[in-house]
Enzyme design. Structure first.
Site, PDB file in Angstrom:
ATOM      1  N   TYR A   1      -1.394   8.450  -2.252  1.00  0.00           N
ATOM      2  CA  TYR A   1      -1.593   8.059  -3.644  1.00  0.00           C
ATOM      3  C   TYR A   1      -2.830   8.724  -4.251  1.00  0.00           C
ATOM      4  O   TYR A   1      -2.894   8.922  -5.461  1.00  0.00           O
ATOM      5  CB  TYR A   1      -1.758   6.537  -3.732  1.00  0.00           C
ATOM      6  CG  TYR A   1      -0.460   5.763  -3.885  1.00  0.00           C
ATOM      7  CD1 TYR A   1       0.790   6.370  -3.793  1.00  0.00           C
ATOM      8  CD2 TYR A   1      -0.504   4.389  -4.136  1.00  0.00           C
ATOM      9  CE1 TYR A   1       1.951   5.641  -3.933  1.00  0.00           C
ATOM     10  CE2 TYR A   1       0.663   3.652  -4.292  1.00  0.00           C
ATOM     11  CZ  TYR A   1       1.890   4.276  -4.190  1.00  0.00           C
ATOM     12  OH  TYR A   1       3.042   3.542  -4.351  1.00  0.00           O
ATOM     13  N   GLY A   2      -3.793   9.038  -3.410  1.00  0.00           N
ATOM     14  CA  GLY A   2      -5.041   9.626  -3.898  1.00  0.00           C
ATOM     15  C   GLY A   2      -4.864  10.999  -4.526  1.00  0.00           C
ATOM     16  O   GLY A   2      -5.779  11.529  -5.156  1.00  0.00           O
TER      17      GLY A   2
ATOM     18  N   ASP B   1       0.862  -1.197   0.000  1.00  0.00           N
ATOM     19  CA  ASP B   1       0.000   0.000   0.000  1.00  0.00           C
ATOM     20  C   ASP B   1       0.896   1.244   0.000  1.00  0.00           C
ATOM     21  O   ASP B   1       2.117   1.157   0.088  1.00  0.00           O
ATOM     22  CB  ASP B   1      -0.916  -0.007   1.237  1.00  0.00           C
ATOM     23  CG  ASP B   1      -1.939   1.131   1.225  1.00  0.00           C
ATOM     24  OD1 ASP B   1      -2.300   1.610   0.127  1.00  0.00           O
ATOM     25  OD2 ASP B   1      -2.371   1.560   2.312  1.00  0.00           O
ATOM     26  N   SER B   2       0.250   2.395  -0.086  1.00  0.00           N
ATOM     27  CA  SER B   2       0.988   3.656   0.013  1.00  0.00           C
ATOM     28  C   SER B   2       1.374   3.960   1.458  1.00  0.00           C
ATOM     29  O   SER B   2       2.295   4.724   1.712  1.00  0.00           O
ATOM     30  CB  SER B   2       0.103   4.798  -0.487  1.00  0.00           C
ATOM     31  OG  SER B   2      -1.056   4.866   0.332  1.00  0.00           O
TER      32      SER B   2
ATOM     33  N   CYS C   1     -11.243   2.487   0.394  1.00  0.00           N
ATOM     34  CA  CYS C   1      -9.829   2.803   0.612  1.00  0.00           C
ATOM     35  C   CYS C   1      -9.417   1.925   1.780  1.00  0.00           C
ATOM     36  O   CYS C   1     -10.134   1.858   2.791  1.00  0.00           O
ATOM     37  CB  CYS C   1      -9.656   4.279   0.964  1.00  0.00           C
ATOM     38  SG  CYS C   1      -7.995   4.680   1.565  1.00  0.00           S
ATOM     39  N   THR C   2      -8.280   1.253   1.647  1.00  0.00           N
ATOM     40  CA  THR C   2      -7.911   0.289   2.690  1.00  0.00           C
ATOM     41  C   THR C   2      -7.536   0.955   4.020  1.00  0.00           C
ATOM     42  O   THR C   2      -7.425   0.282   5.037  1.00  0.00           O
ATOM     43  CB  THR C   2      -6.743  -0.596   2.207  1.00  0.00           C
ATOM     44  OG1 THR C   2      -5.662   0.261   1.794  1.00  0.00           O
ATOM     45  CG2 THR C   2      -7.180  -1.463   1.038  1.00  0.00           C
ATOM     46  N   HIS C   3      -7.346   2.262   4.003  1.00  0.00           N
ATOM     47  CA  HIS C   3      -7.127   2.975   5.263  1.00  0.00           C
ATOM     48  C   HIS C   3      -8.405   3.027   6.117  1.00  0.00           C
ATOM     49  O   HIS C   3      -8.327   3.169   7.331  1.00  0.00           O
ATOM     50  CB  HIS C   3      -6.685   4.418   4.995  1.00  0.00           C
ATOM     51  CG  HIS C   3      -5.219   4.562   4.709  1.00  0.00           C
ATOM     52  ND1 HIS C   3      -4.651   4.195   3.510  1.00  0.00           N
ATOM     53  CD2 HIS C   3      -4.198   5.047   5.468  1.00  0.00           C
ATOM     54  CE1 HIS C   3      -3.347   4.454   3.542  1.00  0.00           C
ATOM     55  NE2 HIS C   3      -3.056   4.979   4.724  1.00  0.00           N
TER      56      HIS C   3
ATOM     57  N   GLU D   1      -3.885   7.275   9.259  1.00  0.00           N
ATOM     58  CA  GLU D   1      -2.441   7.192   9.537  1.00  0.00           C
ATOM     59  C   GLU D   1      -2.162   7.614  10.986  1.00  0.00           C
ATOM     60  O   GLU D   1      -1.334   7.024  11.667  1.00  0.00           O
ATOM     61  CB  GLU D   1      -1.653   8.096   8.569  1.00  0.00           C
ATOM     62  CG  GLU D   1      -1.622   7.609   7.121  1.00  0.00           C
ATOM     63  CD  GLU D   1      -0.572   6.524   6.850  1.00  0.00           C
ATOM     64  OE1 GLU D   1       0.447   6.472   7.547  1.00  0.00           O
ATOM     65  OE2 GLU D   1      -0.799   5.719   5.918  1.00  0.00           O
TER      66      GLU D   1
ATOM     67  N   CYS E   1      -4.464  -1.586  -2.004  1.00  0.00           N
ATOM     68  CA  CYS E   1      -4.676  -0.160  -2.205  1.00  0.00           C
ATOM     69  C   CYS E   1      -5.632   0.002  -3.385  1.00  0.00           C
ATOM     70  O   CYS E   1      -5.300  -0.391  -4.515  1.00  0.00           O
ATOM     71  CB  CYS E   1      -3.334   0.501  -2.519  1.00  0.00           C
ATOM     72  SG  CYS E   1      -3.490   2.237  -2.956  1.00  0.00           S
ATOM     73  N   ASN E   2      -6.804   0.562  -3.116  1.00  0.00           N
ATOM     74  CA  ASN E   2      -7.797   0.760  -4.179  1.00  0.00           C
ATOM     75  C   ASN E   2      -7.301   1.757  -5.214  1.00  0.00           C
ATOM     76  O   ASN E   2      -7.533   1.600  -6.414  1.00  0.00           O
ATOM     77  CB  ASN E   2      -9.108   1.281  -3.588  1.00  0.00           C
ATOM     78  CG  ASN E   2      -9.777   0.291  -2.664  1.00  0.00           C
ATOM     79  OD1 ASN E   2     -10.713  -0.394  -3.048  1.00  0.00           O
ATOM     80  ND2 ASN E   2      -9.299   0.195  -1.429  1.00  0.00           N
ATOM     81  N   THR E   3      -6.614   2.787  -4.738  1.00  0.00           N
ATOM     82  CA  THR E   3      -6.147   3.848  -5.625  1.00  0.00           C
ATOM     83  C   THR E   3      -5.171   3.288  -6.658  1.00  0.00           C
ATOM     84  O   THR E   3      -5.216   3.661  -7.835  1.00  0.00           O
ATOM     85  CB  THR E   3      -5.466   4.962  -4.797  1.00  0.00           C
ATOM     86  OG1 THR E   3      -6.326   5.292  -3.705  1.00  0.00           O
ATOM     87  CG2 THR E   3      -5.201   6.192  -5.619  1.00  0.00           C
TER      88      THR E   3
HETATM   89  N1  DGL Z   1      -4.903   2.958   1.037  1.00  0.00           N
HETATM   90  C1  DGL Z   1      -5.095   3.499  -0.222  1.00  0.00           C
HETATM   91  C2  DGL Z   1      -6.333   3.037  -0.938  1.00  0.00           C
HETATM   92  O1  DGL Z   1      -6.843   1.975  -0.670  1.00  0.00           O
HETATM   93  C3  DGL Z   1      -4.579   4.841  -0.633  1.00  0.00           C
HETATM   94  C4  DGL Z   1      -4.483   5.971   0.310  1.00  0.00           C
HETATM   95  C5  DGL Z   1      -3.654   7.115  -0.281  1.00  0.00           C
HETATM   96  O2  DGL Z   1      -2.438   6.972  -0.305  1.00  0.00           O
HETATM   97  O3  DGL Z   1      -4.242   8.108  -0.752  1.00  0.00           O
HETATM   98  O4  DGL Z   1      -6.819   3.674  -1.823  1.00  0.00           O
END
Ligand code: DGL
Length: 261
Positions: free
Chosen positions: A43-44, A11-12, A183-185, A152, A75-77
């Protein structure tokens, strides 16, 4: 006992740890590696070409250096963009994590909230998921980097303000009965999101990804001594609040974060 080769979770930032936890709950016998590209986080907010280039380079490099059996792009992004090129570049199976629109559409009676990064909510891949599976359900999108930052912080033990989360999610109020944590966060903020969207069913992709890994590798045998944690966790830049982060990742089964260069 034969030692299973490891699963790489990428992931990011720390969001992929929510997916790692779901996989490890189901498959505690496996070895895990966690890699996160905090040098380019979030990453978004990243341009598509930059993201494709970075993810391909980082992961092909890492996989070439370690005996990885399966790569999970947690990471979805990234997944909504890089899966085709990554699958071409890698000699191993790649599992992507994308917004769980389909199961949400099967449950929703009123509307779906898609809570993801600004990039993910606008991706053609996401639009295609909506067109295919949720054509008859209104989908309301919230693209938020602020939520990523809050996740985070929370993972590092820093208190998050529930009022801030409620403010970000306010446009969804009374319009939805199901929300996709795209988003996995965001599973890391599940309690706070649940509180802000009282009565709404929250769906994330963690369990489905864990089942997918299991199907792919078959069910491994009993837990071997050699497979006990701590697992390696690697960042692309020195991590923010490293001491707090190391304390938390240790609890999740990792050694201290090692920085690439
Ligand atoms: N965890 C990430 C996702 O699932 C990206 C978060 C990010 O870096 O913007 O999209």
């Amino acid at each position: 006992m034969q030692q299973p080769t490891p699963i790489l979770v990428f992931d990011s930032g720390v969001g992929g740890l929510s997916v790692y936890q779901a996989i490890r709950r189901r498959l505690p016998q496996l070895q895990y590696h966690y890699l996160f590209d905090n040098a380019a986080h979030p990453y978004g907010e990243l341009a598509a070409e930059t993201l494709v280039h970075r993810v391909n380079r980082l992961i092909t490099h890492y996989v070439a250096q370690h005996e990885i059996q399966v790569a999970v792009i947690a990471c979805n992004t990234a997944s909504t963009l890089v899966l085709p090129s990554l699958r071409q570049a890698l000699p191993i199976p790649v599992i992507g994590v994308v917004p769980a629109i389909k199961p949400a559409a099967e449950l929703a009676k009123k509307g779906i909230g898609l809570i993801a990064t600004p990039a993910t909510v606008n991706r053609p891949y996401t639009q295609d998921l909506i067109d295919r599976f949720a054509a008859h359900t209104p989908v309301h999108r919230i693209g938020s980097t602020a939520l990523v930052t809050l996740a985070e912080k929370k993972l590092r033990g820093i208190a998050v303000d529930p009022a801030e989360i409620a403010r970000i999610l306010a446009p969804l109020k009374d319009r939805i009965d199901v929300a996709v944590l795209g988003c996995t966060h965001f599973p890391l903020l599940k309690d706070e999101i649940d509180q802000a969207l009282a009565g709404v069913t929250l769906i994330d992709s963690g369990e489905a990804i864990a089942r997918r890994v299991e199907t792919l590798i078959g069910h491994p045998g009993a837990i071997g001594e050699a497979n006990a944690a701590p697992y390696p966790i690697t960042s692309s830049a020195p991590p923010w609040q490293a001491d707090a982060l190391n304390r938390q990742v240790r609890k999740l089964g990792f050694s201290a974060v090692r920085c690439l260069h």
